[in-house]
Scaffold this motif. Structure first.
Motif, short mmCIF file in Angstrom:
data_model
loop_
_atom_site.label_atom_id
_atom_site.label_comp_id
_atom_site.label_asym_id
_atom_site.label_seq_id
_atom_site.Cartn_x
_atom_site.Cartn_y
_atom_site.Cartn_z
N GLN A 1 0.83 -1.20 0.00
CA GLN A 1 0.00 0.00 0.00
C GLN A 1 0.87 1.26 0.00
N GLU A 2 1.95 1.25 0.79
CA GLU A 2 2.84 2.41 0.82
C GLU A 2 3.58 2.56 -0.50
N LEU A 3 4.02 1.43 -1.06
CA LEU A 3 4.71 1.49 -2.36
C LEU A 3 3.77 2.04 -3.43
N LYS A 4 2.54 1.57 -3.46
CA LYS A 4 1.58 2.06 -4.46
C LYS A 4 1.38 3.55 -4.31
N ASP B 1 2.13 6.26 -7.15
CA ASP B 1 1.08 7.17 -7.62
C ASP B 1 1.48 8.63 -7.47
N ALA B 2 2.28 8.93 -6.44
CA ALA B 2 2.72 10.31 -6.19
C ALA B 2 4.01 10.64 -6.95
N ASN B 3 4.50 9.69 -7.76
CA ASN B 3 5.75 9.89 -8.52
C ASN B 3 6.92 10.27 -7.63
N GLU B 4 6.98 9.67 -6.43
CA GLU B 4 8.10 9.93 -5.54
C GLU B 4 9.38 9.37 -6.15
N ASP B 5 10.49 9.91 -5.71
CA ASP B 5 11.79 9.52 -6.24
C ASP B 5 12.38 8.38 -5.41
N PHE B 6 12.49 7.21 -6.02
CA PHE B 6 13.12 6.05 -5.39
C PHE B 6 13.54 5.09 -6.50
#
Length: 104
Positions: free
Chosen positions: A8-11, A15-20
Motif C-alpha cells: 500500500q505504501e509502495l503504491k 502514484d505520487a511519482n516519488e523519487d526512489f
C-alpha cells in the motif's frame, strides 16, 4: 537499516511519482509474467552486478520478488555492500496481486 515497506505504501509512492529506485530480483520468467517495473537484476546475479547500482548507495531502494524472501536477501547483500536505505517489499508480488491484481 531502513524500514521494510508494504504494498500500500509502495503504491502510494508510485502514484505520487516519488523519487526512489525500484529493483526486481526475480527470475526472467517471473518478470515476463507480471511486474511493476523498475530495474531488473535476478538475485543470483546481484552480487556480480552490484556496481550497476553504485550511484544509488544513498538513495531509497525498494526491492521486490515473488513473496519477499529473495528481496529480503537482496536487502541484506546491498546493506553489506554499503547501501544506506534499502527496503524490502513485504509479501512481494503475491501481496501486490492480492491488493491490486496483475494488470498494469
Amino acid at each position: 537499516m531502513a524500514q521494510d515497506i508494504r504494498v500500500q505504501e509502495l503504491k502510494s509512492k508510485m502514484d505520487a511519482n516519488e523519487d526512489f529506485v525500484l529493483l526486481d530480483v526475480r527470475e526472467p520468467n517471473e518478470r515476463a509474467a507480471f511486474n511493476i517495473g523498475g530495474e531488473f537484476i535476478p538475485l543470483g546475479s546481484l552480487m556480480g552486478r552490484m556496481g550497476e547500482l553504485e550511484q544509488h548507495k544513498e538513495d531509497e531502494v525498494i526491492v521486490y520478488c515473488r513473496s519477499g524472501n529473495r528481496s529480503g536477501l537482496a536487502k541484506e547483500f546491498m546493506e553489506r555492500a554499503g547501501f544506506k536505505n534499502v527496503r524490502n517489499l513485504l509479501g512481494g508480488m503475491m501481496s501486490w496481486a492480492e491488493n491490486y491484481g496483475t494488470g498494469k
